[in-house]
Design a protein around this motif. Structure first.
Motif, PDB file in Angstrom:
ATOM      1  N   ARG A  17       3.233  -1.137  -4.950  1.00 44.34           N
ATOM      2  CA  ARG A  17       3.248  -1.610  -6.333  1.00 44.34           C
ATOM      3  C   ARG A  17       2.955  -3.111  -6.375  1.00 44.34           C
ATOM      4  NH1 ARG A  17       5.250   2.138  -9.910  1.00 44.34           N
ATOM      5  NH2 ARG A  17       6.680   3.731  -9.102  1.00 44.34           N
ATOM      6  N   VAL A  18       2.324  -3.536  -7.454  1.00 42.49           N
ATOM      7  CA  VAL A  18       1.970  -4.942  -7.613  1.00 42.49           C
ATOM      8  C   VAL A  18       3.206  -5.831  -7.488  1.00 42.49           C
ATOM      9  CG1 VAL A  18       1.062  -6.656  -9.218  1.00 42.49           C
ATOM     10  CG2 VAL A  18      -0.061  -4.420  -9.016  1.00 42.49           C
ATOM     11  N   ALA A  19       4.329  -5.403  -8.047  1.00 39.84           N
ATOM     12  CA  ALA A  19       5.545  -6.218  -8.048  1.00 39.84           C
ATOM     13  C   ALA A  19       6.105  -6.438  -6.654  1.00 39.84           C
ATOM     14  CB  ALA A  19       6.617  -5.562  -8.923  1.00 39.84           C
ATOM     15  N   ALA A  20       5.709  -5.590  -5.693  1.00 43.51           N
ATOM     16  CA  ALA A  20       6.247  -5.699  -4.332  1.00 43.51           C
ATOM     17  C   ALA A  20       5.219  -6.207  -3.333  1.00 43.51           C
ATOM     18  CB  ALA A  20       6.794  -4.346  -3.867  1.00 43.51           C
ATOM     19  N   ARG A  21       4.050  -6.645  -3.804  1.00 43.67           N
ATOM     20  CA  ARG A  21       3.038  -7.170  -2.890  1.00 43.67           C
ATOM     21  C   ARG A  21       3.580  -8.419  -2.186  1.00 43.67           C
ATOM     22  NH1 ARG A  21      -1.815  -5.269  -5.490  1.00 43.67           N
ATOM     23  NH2 ARG A  21      -1.376  -3.042  -5.797  1.00 43.67           N
ATOM     24  N   GLY A  22       3.337  -8.515  -0.899  1.00 48.70           N
ATOM     25  CA  GLY A  22       3.818  -9.646  -0.121  1.00 48.70           C
ATOM     26  C   GLY A  22       5.230  -9.472   0.396  1.00 48.70           C
ATOM     27  N   SER A  23       5.856  -8.340   0.087  1.00 44.22           N
ATOM     28  CA  SER A  23       7.232  -8.088   0.521  1.00 44.22           C
ATOM     29  C   SER A  23       7.324  -7.660   1.973  1.00 44.22           C
ATOM     30  CB  SER A  23       7.857  -7.004  -0.357  1.00 44.22           C
ATOM     31  OG  SER A  23       7.151  -5.767  -0.174  1.00 44.22           O
ATOM     32  N   GLY A  24       6.201  -7.230   2.555  1.00 42.10           N
ATOM     33  CA  GLY A  24       6.214  -6.694   3.913  1.00 42.10           C
ATOM     34  C   GLY A  24       6.609  -5.236   3.966  1.00 42.10           C
ATOM     35  N   TYR A  25       6.805  -4.600   2.809  1.00 38.55           N
ATOM     36  CA  TYR A  25       7.219  -3.198   2.792  1.00 38.55           C
ATOM     37  C   TYR A  25       6.201  -2.299   3.489  1.00 38.55           C
ATOM     38  CZ  TYR A  25      10.902  -4.250  -0.654  1.00 38.55           C
ATOM     39  OH  TYR A  25      12.008  -4.733  -1.307  1.00 38.55           O
ATOM     40  N   ALA A  26       4.923  -2.465   3.158  1.00 39.19           N
ATOM     41  CA  ALA A  26       3.898  -1.611   3.753  1.00 39.19           C
ATOM     42  C   ALA A  26       3.831  -1.819   5.261  1.00 39.19           C
ATOM     43  CB  ALA A  26       2.543  -1.900   3.114  1.00 39.19           C
ATOM     44  N   ARG A  27       3.910  -3.051   5.692  1.00 37.44           N
ATOM     45  CA  ARG A  27       3.846  -3.371   7.119  1.00 37.44           C
ATOM     46  C   ARG A  27       4.967  -2.670   7.894  1.00 37.44           C
ATOM     47  NH1 ARG A  27       2.077  -8.144  10.001  1.00 37.44           N
ATOM     48  NH2 ARG A  27       1.359  -8.917   7.980  1.00 37.44           N
ATOM     49  N   SER A  28       6.194  -2.830   7.430  1.00 39.46           N
ATOM     50  CA  SER A  28       7.327  -2.256   8.159  1.00 39.46           C
ATOM     51  C   SER A  28       7.356  -0.737   8.032  1.00 39.46           C
ATOM     52  CB  SER A  28       8.643  -2.864   7.674  1.00 39.46           C
ATOM     53  OG  SER A  28       8.811  -2.692   6.280  1.00 39.46           O
ATOM     54  N   PHE A  29       7.036  -0.224   6.846  1.00 40.88           N
ATOM     55  CA  PHE A  29       7.044   1.220   6.664  1.00 40.88           C
ATOM     56  C   PHE A  29       5.997   1.897   7.551  1.00 40.88           C
ATOM     57  CE2 PHE A  29       4.979   4.801   4.434  1.00 40.88           C
ATOM     58  CZ  PHE A  29       5.979   5.739   4.632  1.00 40.88           C
ATOM     59  N   LEU A  30       4.790   1.337   7.624  1.00 48.75           N
ATOM     60  CA  LEU A  30       3.754   1.937   8.466  1.00 48.75           C
ATOM     61  C   LEU A  30       4.125   1.860   9.945  1.00 48.75           C
ATOM     62  CD1 LEU A  30       0.548   0.697   6.629  1.00 48.75           C
ATOM     63  CD2 LEU A  30       1.345   3.059   6.805  1.00 48.75           C
ATOM     64  N   GLY A  31       4.806   0.780  10.335  1.00 47.42           N
ATOM     65  CA  GLY A  31       5.289   0.700  11.710  1.00 47.42           C
ATOM     66  C   GLY A  31       6.286   1.798  12.016  1.00 47.42           C
ATOM     67  N   TRP A  32       7.185   2.049  11.066  1.00 50.72           N
ATOM     68  CA  TRP A  32       8.153   3.140  11.227  1.00 50.72           C
ATOM     69  C   TRP A  32       7.441   4.483  11.298  1.00 50.72           C
ATOM     70  CZ3 TRP A  32       8.891   7.338   8.037  1.00 50.72           C
ATOM     71  CH2 TRP A  32       9.992   8.144   8.330  1.00 50.72           C
ATOM     72  N   LEU A  33       6.492   4.707  10.387  1.00 48.40           N
ATOM     73  CA  LEU A  33       5.767   5.980  10.350  1.00 48.40           C
ATOM     74  C   LEU A  33       5.017   6.218  11.651  1.00 48.40           C
ATOM     75  CD1 LEU A  33       4.916   8.465   8.731  1.00 48.40           C
ATOM     76  CD2 LEU A  33       3.039   7.110   7.767  1.00 48.40           C
ATOM     77  N   ALA A  34       4.403   5.171  12.195  1.00 45.25           N
ATOM     78  CA  ALA A  34       3.697   5.296  13.472  1.00 45.25           C
ATOM     79  C   ALA A  34       4.654   5.739  14.571  1.00 45.25           C
ATOM     80  CB  ALA A  34       3.036   3.972  13.837  1.00 45.25           C
TER      81      ALA A  34
END
Length: 263
Positions: A194-211
């Motif tokens: 979501r636009v409001a969470a851009r730059g939060s690192g959520y995608a980075r950490s979540f994709l690391g977990w998923l991997a």
């Protein structure tokens, strides 16, 4: 020659191919069979070659795979007639195509690698069976040309009920999907925040977990990234495997953007 496939058994060679594009055809063959007009399968041969290829026209995406040369003039005529939003397949198959009103875009396939998770990563905030409405809302913020809600929901819910696709959300802000899992080969896609969470690192950490989760399950997981996202996936530790091209139609209007752009 390009001929429509009307018997599922005629696609048995596709289901045995070690190819990401063939796996995509296999998933949709299992999901819909060969009788729907929005998901059509084709057998392709050329007088110049003894090999054979196959294609799937799914809504407005054309996917090609196989081991033979394409009959270029006939294939370009086929594309002009059906006007898919994009054409994807191995470069050795589609790289010689030059239909009018299309351009090539480069994309990179990345292998997903587990990464160190930050201390504030909250695994309890991962929803492994989120509402598809929530997923679509997140995707709509990330993809301005996202296909229409009805079309996306119909296809995604159908695949999900059959266990052919899986969606995740993290903190209700980031989403990613296992677009398919064929013989432990997983294609990850539809990654957005979501636009409001851009730059939060959520995608980075979540994709690391998923991997990490997929590796623990013995899966081979990859994703595709257009050039604009390549640096991000390199930065988070994913490994580029290969580059390929897809054909994207350059004269789309809004009503056409309701058809199969996001995959």
């Amino acid at each position: 020659m390009i001929s429509r496939v009307t018997e599922a058994a005629a696609l048995s060679a596709v289901t045995e191919m070690d190819c990401w594009y063939a796996r995509k055809l296999t998933v949709y063959l299992n999901a819909y069979g060969v009788d729907y007009d929005f998901c059509q399968f084709y057998h392709i041969t050329s007088e110049e070659d003894t090999g054979e290829s196959w294609a799937m026209l799914l809504n407005s995406t054309l996917v090609v795979c196989g081991n033979g040369k394409l009959p270029l003039a006939e294939m370009e005529c086929f594309i002009t007639m059906h006007r898919p939003a994009r054409v994807e397949g191995p470069t050795q198959l589609i790289g010689a195509l030059s239909p009018a009103d299309y351009e090539y875009k480069r994309r990179t396939m990345f292998a997903l690698n587990p990464t160190d998770l930050p201390e504030d990563f909250a695994v309890e905030e991962i929803d492994e069976s989120p509402s598809l409405d929530t997923v679509y809302d997140i995707l709509r913020e990330g993809f301005p040309n996202l296909i229409g809600y009805d079309l996306w929901m119909t296809d995604t819910s159908h695949l999900r009920r059959r266990g052919l696709t899986k969606q995740y959300t993290y903190r209700g802000m980031t989403t990613a999907s296992l677009l398919f899992d064929v013989d432990s080969h997983v294609l990850v896609g539809q990654v957005a925040t979501r636009v409001a969470a851009r730059g939060s690192g959520y995608a980075r950490s979540f994709l690391g977990w998923l991997a990490g989760e997929l590796k623990a399950q013995g899966k081979t997981a990859v994703l595709y990234a257009l050039d604009v996202r390549v640096s991000f996936y390199k930065e988070i530790g994913f490994t580029p495997i290969e580059t390929s091209s897809l054909l994207s139609r350059i004269d789309r209007v809004d009503e056409q953007m309701q058809k199969g752009k996001l995959n």
